[in-house]
Design an enzyme around this catalytic site. Structure first.
Site, PDB file in Angstrom:
ATOM      1  CD1 TRP A 374      10.814  17.780  17.123  1.00  0.00           C
ATOM      2  CD2 TRP A 374      10.929  18.942  15.221  1.00  0.00           C
ATOM      3  NE1 TRP A 374       9.960  17.197  16.225  1.00  0.00           N
ATOM      4  CE2 TRP A 374      10.008  17.883  15.036  1.00  0.00           C
ATOM      5  CE3 TRP A 374      11.180  19.805  14.156  1.00  0.00           C
ATOM      6  CZ2 TRP A 374       9.322  17.683  13.842  1.00  0.00           C
ATOM      7  CZ3 TRP A 374      10.494  19.588  12.964  1.00  0.00           C
ATOM      8  CH2 TRP A 374       9.572  18.541  12.817  1.00  0.00           C
ATOM      9  CG  ASP A 375       7.349  18.700  19.448  1.00  0.00           C
ATOM     10  OD1 ASP A 375       8.427  18.209  19.094  1.00  0.00           O
ATOM     11  OD2 ASP A 375       6.357  18.025  19.772  1.00  0.00           O
ATOM     12  CD  GLU A 504       9.677  10.491  16.022  1.00  0.00           C
ATOM     13  OE1 GLU A 504       8.738   9.820  16.472  1.00  0.00           O
ATOM     14  OE2 GLU A 504      10.217  11.424  16.640  1.00  0.00           O
ATOM     15  CE  LYS A 616       4.857   9.711  15.354  1.00  0.00           C
ATOM     16  NZ  LYS A 616       5.933   9.783  16.364  1.00  0.00           N
ATOM     17  CD  GLN A 617       6.300  14.002  12.505  1.00  0.00           C
ATOM     18  OE1 GLN A 617       6.309  13.071  13.303  1.00  0.00           O
ATOM     19  NE2 GLN A 617       6.563  15.238  12.849  1.00  0.00           N
TER      20      GLN A 617
END
Lengths: 802, 802
Positions: A374-375, A504, A616-617
């Site tokens: 998806w990046d 994640e 994580k993000q």
């Protein structure tokens, strides 16, 4: 890991290139990444032509073709129905850079003798890698060796090389060898982050089918063992001799390589120059039977043009690119260099043929198997959309090319209708061997839809929408209806179960806020699109309906689900919980965790990480950026405040999002801090992993941190708006955006902000809350840069957002 | 799949044996399982001595040694920290059964010639497999061949075979061969349920180190490649000739096998008989250097005793066993046969050397890799605990032997203190390659504790507790403190996050009811045990404290966590939710799912299954059984009613639990229905998978369905209680229980229930709510079997429980 350098060493930086002044073995692996050249189709790591043996493990001299992959069966010790079956991995293809020479049997070798001078320049403006070496052999022979390498943006199948040897003091025979080396192998990495080379088949994956060797043209025809893709690689060499004299010209050929060998008599002071053209033609682009012929004609055409013309084409292509894409920073050369380096790598990495996209590490390393995630749409595409929209379109056409496989995958996942994009793939098949942080990330279908929606709003490209975009949006929308349901226990809200969001570090949850919010956007857009097309393009709409067997009642159902979408909100904390159970977990004590225990999954079992509130993000915070018109400033700030304290930023996708939202909610110091973590991530090897390839998402995210962050650009509902402020570390910044076929320049100074319509007739947008209308070429309008926007303490909130 | 037969064909069933009247190729694989002989250490599938080639794929002629395994590295395409590294799989070891003969070069082969008579008898009472064949060769030579096979319960390292040939009409030379065949390979199965042979290394895993061949003794010494375990296998043959004459005696030996060959001159009417002793000695039991010598002495002793003595020992061992373990059913031979078959297989499969336990498929197949799961303690151990408690103790000693590995595993899982048992293992190491339905099942530590608690209560074996049990209970209790926390959002209740309960169709949840309830029991028992030992065995307690570095405050913390344990209860449905999010998922429409789509994971990705309220097996319902004194009858019934409608019983562990709880809440028809699904599960191949091995947990669970279900036995707080009723399909049932060193017989008839103290001086227990005290040998007491207890409609609730 090294800290990013963004505030010191402002001088002596060349803002248009990256240079290397010293020959350093231990830096070589990283430099190979940074000095990689590519054109979106081919990628060459920045290794030396000579393949010096002294590097041993400090080199990874690989050549890549975007989308050219081998596959292997994924083995599970405990397998189950529907698990991804096939791993695909981008291959290392024959090395066409190889040039070596010997002077009377003494090899040119930087690990021997004396280096009198050494430098390399990686030029973003001209798109080339230059090396100059002044060297004296152990026996005292001195040479000045220069090389220039260009991977042509205008001729996607090829690259060219010029290699010049000046003999300072040597008189005798130079044996010059130019090879196309087919002895390429693939490696398996044990490192989960670079991984998925983990699924690569170690060893030789290309089988030689045919070898051609004529006087000037040498070629190899290979086929992969399992994916059965074919590749012709070929080279041609031409020699400028000056006063030197060609004694002998020969072709050598080992079992897997072809080589041309020249014996040349030189005198001290003579200069000779080898020009080499190398091309790669694959069966993903052309019929297999034509590959060798096409290789021959491609090289013949290049030779006819000559190296100088190729270089001119390259410069001219890049001139045009930078004219539209450049961000000019006043007063901070390190940032300036970082931004250009990133944008150049984005341009070098992105596929533009409609059946490739942009891999997690571009064409600079085989980390993550060369897969598209998806990046691509969420982090890389925005840059292209506003700088080179034709490439953004090609990225989306790539997704269209995967619809067939995505429909098959949806059936495997028990979805009776619709298409489910693979979480990670090259050819379209799901390659995610760990589904909790793979297939479960259903948000990918909304991310792609979001990109299509924004592409259309920014380009008004109806043809794309009708031909490709609508079919993707409508067919993927149905997946939400299957994985969601109206839940009586939640006031009959539409709930989405058993998914993983972008973060994640929490998996397999119900009602991931990001996913639900993005699904809501998806379903609403799909329903509106169906309505719009039915009215505006009835024939095309009927065709799409037939293709995907859309029933008349589906769009209404989508709309209802969107309206009833469950978007969790916690009254107690006044934040959006990341999912249904997130807030009732323990918080990870990040402050008590020593730096060496990051990233967390390298030191803890997933089960341990999943047990905590730790991200994580950006996940919820990302939703408040992408869907910013759906949330109040207070909500955005509350979410930011909560999630920032529990986010590790172990993902390179995190800093840029936090930077953007810090800009929006007014934490200007933080916005700049996160920006610095991102802008030179690879240049300064911030994550310690750049040796294995660049971080494409962070590169795209850095662009977003400037445009969406500092300049506050949004395009809600197809209308641009800006809220620019000036980071204290800069004097000015200036950039251009392509929008609806027009080109707008935004120049931000300490005193004023100036908008200029460079191309196009009329554009209406907002500056802060003020509507601006520019009419006529070069029309411009200026606003004062508000003093308070220069303020920058962690707690400062921008006034106009209060 | 076949339906279980329990209500018809009541006649012509031999309730002490299973027999086969016809030679049927397509049934062979199943019969090999059913006719498996074992002694808890060795296991021989019921294959024919002659290894007839005609079976081709319908045979799986394997020999197993409990706990004798090879290991392989688990490969993950996407790996991560802490994932199980090693797969272990029970090996196929040299085949010592092999006997063949030829009459003047015409081989005895049931795939040729004519079978005049054929039968096999698998005798539970005597512990032998008998075969009788009357056969005429293509050339008209007729023989009656009888064999008898015994895997000795009294001599765990060996088995014996008698093979008799009567020549009816043949006069000439019989060549008789008896081999120990080391050409054994392992297979990998693609079938997830039998799986983890999926992780087995296909091919040869035993390396031949040495071969010994003397006149009477032949032996092979092997070593596994990776686990480096050694095995000596050996055979001795002796021949009874009668009137026949031995012409020649020879030893043959191929690369991997040893064989003794006899040439015998026979006349029509002569009978000859070969007796064969085979033993297996492994380095898991003895020092490697001694293996061959021990093999030799083991066989010498056996030979000295002779086959008849071995058979006598076997019968005597089994007499003793059945005296205490038998359940006698009046009026239903199919059930009677099924129960005895199950109990015999349990006895044959269970390890009793302190470093082995009972595998999911016993010693009858390599499905699930021969791993030990929680099934051992939760489904098989209760039978042994009340029938042969010394074996239950050995099973728990096995867990003690794994403490070292379990501590290592706990550290890997970031638990600073304590021991975490592997979800599946042989040697103690975690072998679970799919952690969401493996490592995440933390309940295994509570299951083992539950078994220790009940073992201690039923035996008062202080020595075991002090030496083994306490250390396990205390060291594993700490794990809960690490994975749980006091949650402010749940009124500061103690919550346990990110686990999987017994129902593997929902994974990685917070507050799985079963897990929390069992953890509560575990923590409370651990705290009480610490207190008790401190007072009663202070020296031992100090030793244990030192060993596990227990601090003084830990037991208090355990007690507090137990008191504050979060046990979810849903007011709306008045049930215990399986976990925090279970009730807000969609319900799977089981009625609309066609039979061929079960078991669900063979037809749906886990993500699909996890999205629904659907249970593979009893989970919450199991908790209401095991911890029955903690819940009201109303709660039990509500939970039963809710979960039954969403349970697929895809697990063979499910039916028995539902049967027990159906008995308790008064659904007597259902109780019997579920019992029938379980009691002949393998005999009738109900799940279609018995060819690959028996279902040990269902065998133990069947015993529980009778004892805990129909007879309503519970042992809350170390006191027995009964609430017997009579299934309508039976006339009577009778069984014995060992309890606190005494032996109690419970005989249930249609009119009365009689309790008799067979061994021991005094026992107090409850019949329904009535306290019964039996004093003195053969003391007994009788109660009327209440009439209403014969009622049996699905909705009938037993009155005394209302």
């Amino acid at each position: 890991m090294s800290p990013a350098k963004t505030d010191d060493q402002k001088s002596s930086i060349d803002v248009w290139q990256l240079s290397e002044e010293k020959f350093e073995v231990e830096e070589n692996l990283l430099r190979e990444t940074l000095f990689s050249l590519g054109n979106g189709h081919l990628g060459l790591r920045g290794a030396h032509e000579e393949r010096f043996r002294g590097f041993s493990n400090n080199t990874n001299d690989h050549t890549f073709i975007n989308g050219f992959y081998e596959s292997s069966l994924i083995h599970y010790t405990e397998t189950a129905y529907g698990m991804a079956k096939e791993h695909q991995f981008m291959l290392n293809v024959p090395n066409g850079k190889c040039i070596t020479f010997a002077a009377d049997k003494e090899n040119f070798d930087l690990f021997k003798g004396t280096i009198n001078h050494y430098d390399r320049k990686f030029d973003f403006q001209k798109g080339s890698l230059l090396r100059k070496v002044d060297w004296t052999s152990e026996a005292g022979k001195q040479f000045v060796v220069k090389s220039k390498r260009v991977v042509s943006f205008t001729r996607p199948d090829m690259f060219a090389l010029e290699y010049e040897i000046k003999s300072v003091n040597f008189t005798g025979i130079i044996t010059l060898r130019s090879a196309l080396d087919g002895r390429v192998e693939d490696e398996e990495s044990g490192e989960p982050r670079y991984g998925p080379a983990v699924g690569a088949v170690q060893g030789v994956n290309l089988i030689l089918l045919e070898k051609k060797q004529t006087e000037d043209f040498s070629a190899l025809l290979h086929q992969t063992k399992r994916s059965k893709l074919s590749l012709a690689s070929a080279q041609e060499n031409s020699l400028y001799l000056g006063n030197a004299k060609l004694i002998e010209k020969d072709s050598a050929s080992s079992s897997e390589s072809v080589e041309q060998v020249f014996k040349i008599e030189v005198k001290a002071g003579d200069t000779i120059r080898l020009t080499k053209f190398v091309c790669y033609i694959t069966s993903r682009d052309y019929p297999e039977a034509e590959l060798l012929d096409r290789a021959k004609s491609t090289l013949a055409a290049a030779r006819k043009s000559g190296f100088a013309i190729l270089c001119e084409e390259q410069e001219s292509y890049l001139n045009e690119f930078w004219k539209r894409a450049d961000i000019e920073i006043g007063g901070n050369d390190l940032v300036q260099q970082g931004l250009r380096f990133n944008q150049f790598h984005l341009l070098q990495s992105v596929g533009r043929d409609g059946h490739t996209s942009i891999a997690a590490k571009g064409l600079t390393g085989e980390g993550y198997g060369g897969h598209y995630f998806w990046d691509a749409e969420s982090y890389a595409l925005p840059f292209f959309l506003y700088s080179k929209p034709e490439i953004a379109r090609k990225m989306l056409e790539y997704r269209y090319s995967c619809l067939g496989e995505s429909r098959k995958r949806a059936r495997e996942m028990s979805h009776p209708k619709g298409a489910l994009f693979a979480w990670r793939t090259i050819g379209g098949e799901e390659c995610s061997a760990y589904y909790p942080a793979g297939t479960a990330q259903y948000h990918i279908i909304a991310d792609i839809t979001y990109a299509i929606k924004h592409y259309f709003e920014a380009t008004e490209d109806e043809e794309f929408l009708v031909k490709y975009g609508a079919e993707i949006v409508l067919d993927t929308a149905r997946i939400w209806m299957d994985i969601g349901h109206y839940e009586p226990r939640k006031n009959n809200a539409f709930c989405i179960d058993m998914v993983t969001g972008p973060d994640e570090y929490t998996v397999l949850v119900d009602n991931n806020f990001y996913t639900n919010a993005m699904a809501q956007m998806h379903l609403k857009f799909a329903a509106e699109l169906a309505k719009k097309l039915k009215a505006s393009s009835p024939t095309d709409f009927e065709r799409i309906k037939d293709t995907i067997e859309l029933t008349d009642d589906e769009p209404e159902k989508w709309l209802k689900a969107a309206e009833k979408m469950y978007l969790p909100f916690d009254e107690q904390l006044a934040i959006h919980p990341q999912d249904d159970t997130f807030l009732s977990k323990k918080k990870w004590d990040l402050k008590a965790t020593p730096p060496q225990l990051f990233p967390l999954p390298l030191h803890h079992h997933y089960l341990v990480i999943y047990r905590y509130q730790v991200c994580k993000q950006a996940d919820t915070v990302l939703a408040t950026f992408l869907l910013g018109d759906k949330f109040t400033m207070k909500e955005k700030k509350q979410d930011y405040d909560y999630y920032e304290t529990i986010t590790t930023h172990d993902s390179s996708l995190s800093h840029c999002t936090y930077s953007i939202m810090a800009s929006e909610v007014g934490y200007l110091d933080k916005a700049y801090h996160y920006f610095t973590q991102s802008v030179r991530m690879d240049l300064d090897n911030v994550h310690g992993s750049s040796s294995y390839g660049v971080h494409i998402a962070a590169m795209g995210g850095t662009w977003m941190a400037v445009i969406n962050g500092f300049a506050g650009m949004r395009a809600y509902g197809g209308k641009l708006q800006f809220a620019p402020y000036m980071p204290t570390a800069w004097d000015s910044y200036k950039f251009k955006l392509s929008f609806k076929g027009q080109l707008l320049e935004i120049a931000v100074g300490k005193e004023e902000v100036k908008y200029t319509l460079i191309e196009g007739d009329a554009l209406t947008f907002n500056h802060h809350k003020i509507e601006v209308k520019l009419k006529g070429a070069n029309a411009s309008q200026t606003f004062p840069t508000k003093a308070q926007e220069l303020a920058s303490t962690a707690s400062t909130k921008r006034k106009d957002d209060a």
